[in-house]
Design an enzyme around this catalytic site. Sequence first.
Site, PDB file in Angstrom:
ATOM      1  N   GLY A  42       0.816  -1.214   0.000  1.00 19.04           N
ATOM      2  CA  GLY A  42       0.000   0.000   0.000  1.00 19.04           C
ATOM      3  C   GLY A  42       0.846   1.258   0.000  1.00 19.04           C
ATOM      4  O   GLY A  42       0.512   2.245  -0.665  1.00 19.04           O
ATOM      5  N   ASP A  43       1.945   1.228   0.747  1.00 19.40           N
ATOM      6  CA  ASP A  43       2.855   2.380   0.774  1.00 19.40           C
ATOM      7  C   ASP A  43       3.490   2.591  -0.592  1.00 19.40           C
ATOM      8  O   ASP A  43       3.679   3.731  -1.033  1.00 19.40           O
ATOM      9  CB  ASP A  43       3.939   2.161   1.829  1.00 19.40           C
ATOM     10  CG  ASP A  43       3.363   1.744   3.171  1.00 19.40           C
ATOM     11  OD1 ASP A  43       2.316   2.302   3.558  1.00 19.40           O
ATOM     12  OD2 ASP A  43       3.946   0.869   3.821  1.00 19.40           O
TER      13      ASP A  43
END
Length: 317
Positions: free
Chosen positions: A267-268
């Site tokens: 997600g990052d």
Amino acid sequence: MSIIPLRGKQKYWRQNNMIYTVTFNPALDYVMLLNKFESGGVNRSKEEFLNPGGKGINVSMMLTELEVDNTALGYVAGFTGEELVNKLKKRNIKTDFITLKEGNTRINVKVKADIESEINAGGPDITNEDINLLMSKLDKLSDEDILVLAGSIPSSVDNDIYEQIMKRLNDKKVNIAVDATNELLLNVLKYSPFLIKPNHHELGELFDVSLKTEEDIITYAKKLQEMGARNILVSMAGDGAILLTENGEILKSNSPKGKVINSVGAGDSMVAGFLAGYLKNKDYTEALKLGIASGSASAFSEGIATKKDVDTLLKQL
């Protein structure tokens, strides 16, 4: 913005603004690979890794892979903090951390076997004096710089710290991306963050509903837009992502095919890819594609993906 060569590599844009990431509670992630994990028994790993950890740091690592200039801010402490900084330097990541006087940067244990388990440490205390030092650094941000606030807040810090930061920078034209959950996210919407990135489960939790269709996701993402968020990127794991832009567009992209090896940092990496794509020419379609390719590439890798991996997946979108 002009296209320029960089010692044989192609850099896609001349960057006029800086991206800063903030990680309040970074870590060294001790990753252990096992064939099978037996609760209550003696387990022996077949391989181990010691990686930099923390959501903002993951964003910085992916941005650096994509050749986007950025600086990682936050806090480190003790001998583990020194090791974290050394590992980031080896990856050519710029840092401007504040060194705490007490404690040690935490070590988190990630066990990957037939099931995944994590043990996350609490981390060192951060004092009001330490917070003021960070605020002084953030005061130096310029218009059109990008600030990424990512992850949870340690117990020693006020849980409205993201709000404090955004309020402090409210008079500047700083584009702020917030990757957080629950009240931590909802409470910053009044300051109109440039980007928020809930996944579809987190989006449902914000409104205490179960989202079963893309129409459901769009409906509730629009509610976040009405509450102040400018751009909402909703990740849907293997089903791709949906982006609602401040221009009123609704964009969707599939995910490339591959085997998920590691969910930590995916997600990052998507946030990093989105920002990198946006900086290229302010095009949200480009941002969405590079965001999905970056997130998927890290999911298909042992850690944060390489630019080569991202470029390969980008061709599938």
